[in-house]
Design a protein around this motif. Structure first.
Motif, short mmCIF file in Angstrom:
data_model
loop_
_atom_site.label_atom_id
_atom_site.label_comp_id
_atom_site.label_asym_id
_atom_site.label_seq_id
_atom_site.Cartn_x
_atom_site.Cartn_y
_atom_site.Cartn_z
N PRO A 82 -3.43 -1.31 8.82
CA PRO A 82 -2.92 -1.52 7.47
C PRO A 82 -3.65 -2.68 6.80
O PRO A 82 -4.05 -3.64 7.44
CB PRO A 82 -1.45 -1.84 7.68
CG PRO A 82 -1.33 -2.26 9.10
CD PRO A 82 -2.45 -1.62 9.85
N GLN B 143 0.85 -1.18 0.00
CA GLN B 143 0.00 0.00 0.00
C GLN B 143 0.89 1.24 0.00
O GLN B 143 2.08 1.13 0.26
CB GLN B 143 -0.93 0.01 1.21
CG GLN B 143 -0.23 0.20 2.54
CD GLN B 143 -1.20 0.07 3.71
OE1 GLN B 143 -2.15 -0.71 3.65
NE2 GLN B 143 -0.96 0.84 4.75
N THR B 144 0.31 2.39 -0.31
CA THR B 144 1.11 3.60 -0.33
C THR B 144 1.61 3.92 1.07
O THR B 144 0.99 3.55 2.07
CB THR B 144 0.32 4.80 -0.88
OG1 THR B 144 -0.84 4.97 -0.08
CG2 THR B 144 -0.05 4.60 -2.33
N LYS B 145 2.73 4.60 1.13
CA LYS B 145 3.39 4.90 2.39
C LYS B 145 2.50 5.78 3.28
O LYS B 145 1.92 6.74 2.83
CB LYS B 145 4.72 5.60 2.13
CG LYS B 145 5.71 5.42 3.22
CD LYS B 145 7.10 5.60 2.64
CE LYS B 145 8.15 5.27 3.64
NZ LYS B 145 8.62 3.95 3.63
N ARG B 146 2.43 5.39 4.55
CA ARG B 146 1.64 6.14 5.53
C ARG B 146 2.48 7.27 6.11
O ARG B 146 3.70 7.23 6.09
CB ARG B 146 1.22 5.23 6.68
CG ARG B 146 0.40 4.03 6.24
CD ARG B 146 0.12 3.11 7.38
NE ARG B 146 1.39 2.54 7.85
CZ ARG B 146 1.55 1.94 9.01
NH1 ARG B 146 0.56 1.80 9.82
NH2 ARG B 146 2.71 1.44 9.36
N GLU C 7 4.52 -1.33 2.69
CA GLU C 7 4.15 0.00 2.23
C GLU C 7 5.30 0.58 1.43
O GLU C 7 6.45 0.19 1.64
CB GLU C 7 3.79 0.90 3.40
CG GLU C 7 4.94 1.20 4.33
CD GLU C 7 4.55 2.08 5.50
OE1 GLU C 7 3.37 2.46 5.61
OE2 GLU C 7 5.43 2.37 6.31
#
Length: 161
Positions: free
Chosen positions: A41, A29-32, A46
Motif C-alpha cells: 500500500p 487510496q481506493t479500496k483494495r 483505504e
C-alpha cells in the motif's frame, strides 16, 4: 458506547470542506480487493469519498477482523468545519459474533436447565468473556490509533465523544 465496539465522534477544524477532502485524499487510496494481493500500500488508509461523506479504514500489514470501519460526513458550521465520524465493526464480523455468542448462550441455557449444575457452566461464561475481550481489545486499539491519525491529518480536535 465506551464498552461496545462503536465510536461516535465530532471533529472540529479551521480547514474548509474542500481542504478536508483534499487532506483525506492525501492519506487515502481506493479500496483494495480483499482476496487479491495488490502489492504494497502507498497510503495509510483505504476507502472512498462521495461528495461530503467518506468511508475509510486503516491499512494494516497483519489481519485484524475487528479493524474499525470509519464513516464520516463533512459539514461547514459558521467559520469552522465539523466532521462527524462513526467507527464500527464490519457487518460480517458483527454478524458472526452475534451468531457465535447466540450459540454459546443457547448452550448455557441448556446447561442451566439440567437438573445437576456442575462446573461445566463456567465454560460458556469464559467463552463469552473471551469473545468480548478479544473484540474490544482489537477494536479499541485500532480506533485509538485512527482517532489520533484523523486529528493529525485534518488538523482537528475532538469536540464530542
Amino acid at each position: 458506547m465506551k464498552y461496545l465496539p462503536f465510536e461516535h465522534l465530532i471533529y472540529q477544524t479551521n480547514l474548509s470542506e474542500k481542504e478536508v477532502i483534499v487532506k483525506l485524499s492525501d492519506y487515502m487510496q481506493t479500496k483494495r480487493n480483499r482476496f487479491k494481493f495488490n502489492g504494497n500500500p502507498t497510503k495509510e488508509y483505504e476507502g472512498f469519498i462521495n461528495g461530503n461523506s467518506f468511508e475509510i479504514n486503516r491499512i494494516i500489514k497483519n489481519r485484524n477482523s475487528f479493524l474499525p470501519q470509519i464513516t464520516g460526513t463533512i459539514q461547514r458550521n459558521n467559520n469552522e468545519t465539523q466532521i462527524e465520524v462513526k467507527m464500527r465493526l464490519d457487518w460480517t464480523v458483527f454478524g458472526f459474533l452475534l451468531f457465535w455468542c447466540s450459540l454459546v448462550i443457547f448452550f448455557l441455557i441448556m446447561t442451566l436447565t439440567q437438573s445437576e449444575i456442575s462446573t461445566d457452566i463456567l465454560l460458556p461464561f469464559f467463552m463469552l468473556l473471551f469473545a468480548y475481550l478479544l473484540t474490544m481489545l482489537g477494536f479499541k486499539i485500532e480506533s485509538k490509533r485512527s482517532k489520533k491519525d484523523l486529528e493529525k491529518m485534518l488538523a482537528a480536535k475532538i469536540i464530542k465523544k
